[in-house]
Each structure stands twice: as structure tokens, then as C-alpha cells.
Design an enzyme around this catalytic site. Sequence first.
Site, PDB file in Angstrom:
ATOM      1  N   GLY A   1      33.617  26.220  44.858  1.00  0.00           N
ATOM      2  CA  GLY A   1      33.436  26.717  46.324  1.00  0.00           C
ATOM      3  C   GLY A   1      34.749  27.006  46.845  1.00  0.00           C
ATOM      4  O   GLY A   1      34.839  27.474  48.021  1.00  0.00           O
TER       5      GLY A   1
ATOM      6  N   PRO B   1      34.778  24.401  39.581  1.00  0.00           N
ATOM      7  CA  PRO B   1      35.569  25.383  40.236  1.00  0.00           C
ATOM      8  C   PRO B   1      35.804  26.801  39.497  1.00  0.00           C
ATOM      9  O   PRO B   1      35.945  26.586  38.401  1.00  0.00           O
ATOM     10  CB  PRO B   1      36.804  24.475  40.416  1.00  0.00           C
ATOM     11  CG  PRO B   1      36.847  23.573  39.208  1.00  0.00           C
ATOM     12  CD  PRO B   1      35.379  23.413  38.926  1.00  0.00           C
ATOM     13  N   GLY B   2      35.794  27.707  40.237  1.00  0.00           N
ATOM     14  CA  GLY B   2      36.001  29.148  39.643  1.00  0.00           C
ATOM     15  C   GLY B   2      37.298  29.822  40.320  1.00  0.00           C
ATOM     16  O   GLY B   2      38.465  29.644  39.776  1.00  0.00           O
TER      17      GLY B   2
ATOM     18  N   ARG C   1      34.746  43.844  44.401  1.00  0.00           N
ATOM     19  CA  ARG C   1      34.825  43.064  45.743  1.00  0.00           C
ATOM     20  C   ARG C   1      34.810  43.417  46.989  1.00  0.00           C
ATOM     21  O   ARG C   1      34.259  43.337  47.897  1.00  0.00           O
ATOM     22  CB  ARG C   1      35.828  41.916  45.447  1.00  0.00           C
ATOM     23  CG  ARG C   1      35.480  40.873  44.345  1.00  0.00           C
ATOM     24  CD  ARG C   1      36.379  39.669  44.194  1.00  0.00           C
ATOM     25  NE  ARG C   1      35.947  38.895  45.297  1.00  0.00           N
ATOM     26  CZ  ARG C   1      36.917  38.578  46.429  1.00  0.00           C
ATOM     27  NH1 ARG C   1      37.920  39.303  46.587  1.00  0.00           N
ATOM     28  NH2 ARG C   1      36.162  37.769  47.319  1.00  0.00           N
TER      29      ARG C   1
ATOM     30  N   TYR D   1      31.759  42.839  49.214  1.00  0.00           N
ATOM     31  CA  TYR D   1      31.794  42.039  50.282  1.00  0.00           C
ATOM     32  C   TYR D   1      32.777  42.399  51.495  1.00  0.00           C
ATOM     33  O   TYR D   1      33.161  41.445  52.347  1.00  0.00           O
ATOM     34  CB  TYR D   1      32.455  40.564  49.714  1.00  0.00           C
ATOM     35  CG  TYR D   1      31.785  39.990  48.501  1.00  0.00           C
ATOM     36  CD1 TYR D   1      30.551  39.648  48.304  1.00  0.00           C
ATOM     37  CD2 TYR D   1      32.798  39.689  47.256  1.00  0.00           C
ATOM     38  CE1 TYR D   1      29.919  39.081  47.091  1.00  0.00           C
ATOM     39  CE2 TYR D   1      32.092  39.161  46.241  1.00  0.00           C
ATOM     40  CZ  TYR D   1      31.029  38.931  46.287  1.00  0.00           C
ATOM     41  OH  TYR D   1      30.397  38.505  45.134  1.00  0.00           O
TER      42      TYR D   1
ATOM     43  N   CYS E   1      32.805  58.504  42.692  1.00  0.00           N
ATOM     44  CA  CYS E   1      31.950  59.438  43.716  1.00  0.00           C
ATOM     45  C   CYS E   1      31.346  58.663  44.867  1.00  0.00           C
ATOM     46  O   CYS E   1      30.026  58.677  44.867  1.00  0.00           O
ATOM     47  CB  CYS E   1      31.272  60.447  43.247  1.00  0.00           C
ATOM     48  SG  CYS E   1      32.333  61.189  42.167  1.00  0.00           S
ATOM     49  N   GLU E   2      31.914  57.813  45.604  1.00  0.00           N
ATOM     50  CA  GLU E   2      31.025  56.794  46.469  1.00  0.00           C
ATOM     51  C   GLU E   2      32.039  56.411  47.698  1.00  0.00           C
ATOM     52  O   GLU E   2      33.179  56.410  47.448  1.00  0.00           O
ATOM     53  CB  GLU E   2      30.734  55.615  45.871  1.00  0.00           C
ATOM     54  CG  GLU E   2      29.980  55.439  44.607  1.00  0.00           C
ATOM     55  CD  GLU E   2      28.487  55.534  45.111  1.00  0.00           C
ATOM     56  OE1 GLU E   2      28.029  55.428  46.387  1.00  0.00           O
ATOM     57  OE2 GLU E   2      27.638  55.940  44.126  1.00  0.00           O
TER      58      GLU E   2
ATOM     59  N   TYR F   1      36.075  36.874  39.854  1.00  0.00           N
ATOM     60  CA  TYR F   1      34.823  38.083  40.235  1.00  0.00           C
ATOM     61  C   TYR F   1      35.588  39.365  40.181  1.00  0.00           C
ATOM     62  O   TYR F   1      35.214  40.129  41.269  1.00  0.00           O
ATOM     63  CB  TYR F   1      34.347  37.550  41.711  1.00  0.00           C
ATOM     64  CG  TYR F   1      33.782  35.993  41.355  1.00  0.00           C
ATOM     65  CD1 TYR F   1      32.820  35.681  40.807  1.00  0.00           C
ATOM     66  CD2 TYR F   1      34.750  34.897  42.246  1.00  0.00           C
ATOM     67  CE1 TYR F   1      32.487  34.308  40.853  1.00  0.00           C
ATOM     68  CE2 TYR F   1      34.240  33.680  42.039  1.00  0.00           C
ATOM     69  CZ  TYR F   1      33.116  33.349  41.408  1.00  0.00           C
ATOM     70  OH  TYR F   1      32.779  31.984  41.284  1.00  0.00           O
TER      71      TYR F   1
HETATM   72  C1  PLP Z   1      29.654  30.687  41.274  1.00  0.00           C
HETATM   73  C2  PLP Z   1      29.318  29.217  41.158  1.00  0.00           C
HETATM   74  C3  PLP Z   1      30.520  28.316  40.915  1.00  0.00           C
HETATM   75  C4  PLP Z   1      32.060  28.557  41.366  1.00  0.00           C
HETATM   76  O1  PLP Z   1      32.264  29.000  42.454  1.00  0.00           O
HETATM   77  P1  PLP Z   1      33.826  29.249  42.956  1.00  0.00           P
HETATM   78  O2  PLP Z   1      33.617  29.566  44.525  1.00  0.00           O
HETATM   79  O3  PLP Z   1      34.322  30.323  42.368  1.00  0.00           O
HETATM   80  O4  PLP Z   1      34.543  28.105  42.804  1.00  0.00           O
HETATM   81  C5  PLP Z   1      30.111  27.179  40.929  1.00  0.00           C
HETATM   82  N1  PLP Z   1      28.822  26.818  40.862  1.00  0.00           N
HETATM   83  C6  PLP Z   1      27.721  27.318  40.612  1.00  0.00           C
HETATM   84  C7  PLP Z   1      26.400  27.042  40.687  1.00  0.00           C
HETATM   85  C8  PLP Z   1      28.120  28.807  41.117  1.00  0.00           C
HETATM   86  O5  PLP Z   1      27.091  29.747  41.403  1.00  0.00           O
END
Ligand code: PLP
Length: 417
Positions: free
Chosen positions: A239, A274-275, A312, A316, A342-343, A371
Site C-alpha cells: 500500500g 509491497p507492489g 489507469r 482511476y 473508440c471510447e 498496474y
Molecule cells: C494489491 C495488493 C498489494 C499490493 O499493494 P501496493 O499498493 O501495490 O503495494 C498487497 N497485498 C494485497 C492483498 C493486495 O491486494
Amino acid sequence: MHHFFYHDGHMFCEEVLVSSIAESVGTPFYLYSHATLKHHFITFNKAVSDVPHLICFSAKSNSNLAILKLFASLGSGLDIVSGGELYRGLKVGIPPHKIVYSGVGKREDEIEFALKSSILMFNIESFQELEAVNRCAKRLKTRAQIALRVNPDIDPRTHPYISTGLKKNKFGICMNEAKEAYQAARRLSHIKIIGVDCHIGSQVLDVEPFMDAFKRLKRLIEDLQSTGIEIRYLDLGGGLGITYDHELPPHPNEYGKAILKTVGDIPVTLIFEPGRVIVGNAGILVTRVLYVKIGEKKNFIIVDAGMNDLIRPALYDAYHAINPVKKDKDATFIADVVGPICESSDFLAKDRRLPRVEPGDLLAVMSAGAYSFTMASNYNSRPRVPEVMVKKDQFYVIRKREDYEDLIAGESIPEFL
Ligand SMILES: *Cc1c(COP(=O)(O)O)cnc(C)c1O
């Protein structure tokens, strides 16, 4: 920090001219910097190194095999949300005991695949899922290690579509049902409770929501321990936000300090998922200007990348900085950057001051490592674009551009037609 920069007005990724990659692979394409990916992973890992921990990189943010392999080589585990992501993780040699499985809608075939692979734990999101996992484990004559995903009811103050830890969200089991759910889990013969899990949302820009949530989890763990339920893992989710525009997210070190302050003294292994913070600013989308339309009310830059390549902004209302790959124009104008789809929601930027580009110019859509490709589709029968990784003075195509054959692969026409 990232490794996309200008030298003499030309954009480089590490030691490679971005325009030279465009000449070689065509446009559009995703471009990742190996050094940036590695640096972000190591920085995050260091920031939480004062506590026993395991990083499970969030596969859904970027699941290209080369990128997963890089993180595996740096010691990462994987946070998966589907059988497909498990397949990818195993393919690149992520050890199963470093894989956690999240998500509200796990199918029984996916649960069995994960059980057979001996993953570390299932992050369970409902009473019925708990029973399904128990049922599958019984069938396979094994025990499933689980954590319950608890919804701490904390507002992460992020976009509603990526906020996940509120009572009104579909995710997790709410705090006041958590103890009851743990007691229910305890009674199931093929379930082994090993953890507590949460994930409050994505692109979180303050440490306070994390701290509030983690304090609640700590209290829960203490309550559970007092009833004899032993917790070995606390999964704090992902997150942490990044800078897309002018946001000032906490540095991973600040996040690390918040962890120490709130849950640093519980005798558990902490899991992080983390992502975005790892991959978000390590990638860009390079696209070519097709046409420029000067209108009475609005100007449009029509580029060859569309919402199917990067959804994205449409999904969002997300902001991505857009920079010229070659800084060769002084004049600017205000324009929307739009794709060929076409949107009306097919835009990459709105009302943006940009150089007065011409057909053929290259633009870089920044912060497109998370993402972005993972959400790409074939809408409008557009083949998905290639992914390229730069390391120092070399570049590597880590996913080839799809062709028209790829588009129709798997389709068939019944004989009666
Ligand atoms: C999407 C997700 C993440 C990664 O979130 P980031 O905001 O990209 O760090 C971690 N855990 C769960 C369960 C998720 O759904």
C-alpha cells in the site's frame, strides 16, 4: 529515485537511448530499468531490516517473469491472488514457503494447486472461504496454514477504488468478528492458524493510517494469544504510495520506523506485500504521436498507446506525467493525450501543458511500472505491446509484441457456421 533521465535533451534509461529502443522494437512498448527495480527492492528491504521479516512482492502489480526472477534472486517471496500468479511464481523459482495467497474469490481448483505446492499461507477473507480451504485440505490429506485477513476499518485516504480496509469494502473479516472467526478456524480439522493479515489499500500517502491499523492488529494478536492461539506471522499487506505528480509519500525508512513503533516488539515474523512502491517508478510506457488535432475548444495529441495498454487514467482518473523522449521543441500548448480506441475514456492525460509535438515524436508516460502492463487487454483487437528491460548499456525484450495470430489463438468456429 529512478534511472530515467535526460542527457543533451535525449531521454535515457540507464545507459541506453530510449529512442534507439523505439527504433528497434517499434512503439508502443513498456520499458523497465533493472537498476531501479533492484534499488527499490533493496531500499524497502533495508527499511524493515530491524525486524524479522519476509517480503512477498505483490505479483499483481507487475508479473513479468523476468521481473519476478529478479526479485526472487534478491530473496523475495510472492503475494499472489490467483492460480495464474502462483504458476508464474513457481516458474521463476520463488520458494513455495515464501508465497502467500490473498484475494476474496479463491476457487477450489486454485486452493488445491496452492496446497499441493505447499505455500506458506492462505490469507482467508470470509467464513465460507475458511470452510472451502478446510474441505480442500481434507481432500488432499494435508493441513492448510492460514491467516485471517482482518479489516481494521481504517480510512487510508486514497482513491475509493483502491481503498480496501474499510467496513464497506468487500475485503477481509471485520475487526469485531475476527475473534469469533479465529475460534471457528481453530475448530476445523485441516486448518492450522499461523497468522494475522491486513491490507488497507493502495497508494497510501501517510504513515498514520498504517500505524492506526497496525496498532489494532497488535491488540488482536494479544487477545488471540491470551486464548491460546499462537500467531507466528503478521502480514501487514502493501500500500505504500509513490510520486506520480507532486505527491510526497513517506520514504520506506519512515514506514520502517512506523512499523518499529507499532508492532516492532511482537515476537512474530512480519510479512510485507509491497507492489507499487517497488515497481511503479521503475517503468515507463513509450508511445509515438500519430496526429495532432488543434480544435476550437481543445487540442488533442493522438498517440499509438491506448486505454487497453494503460487503463489507469480511465479506471482511476490516475495521473501519469508525460515527457518528450527528445526535448527539441520550445513552444508548448495545452492538450489531451488520447489513444486510438473508440471510447471517450481512452485518454492518458487531460489538459496537460506539453511541448508542441508533431506526428512521429515519441512521448514517455512515466511511472508505468505498476498496474500498467498487468492490466493491459486486447480491446479493439489490439495486440499487447512488448515489455523491455534495460540493464546498464543493454536492453532485453522480456515479453514480445503480440501479433495478429496471438489475438485469435484459442478461438474456434463451430462446424455449423
Ligand atoms: C494489491 C495488493 C498489494 C499490493 O499493494 P501496493 O499498493 O501495490 O503495494 C498487497 N497485498 C494485497 C492483498 C493486495 O491486494
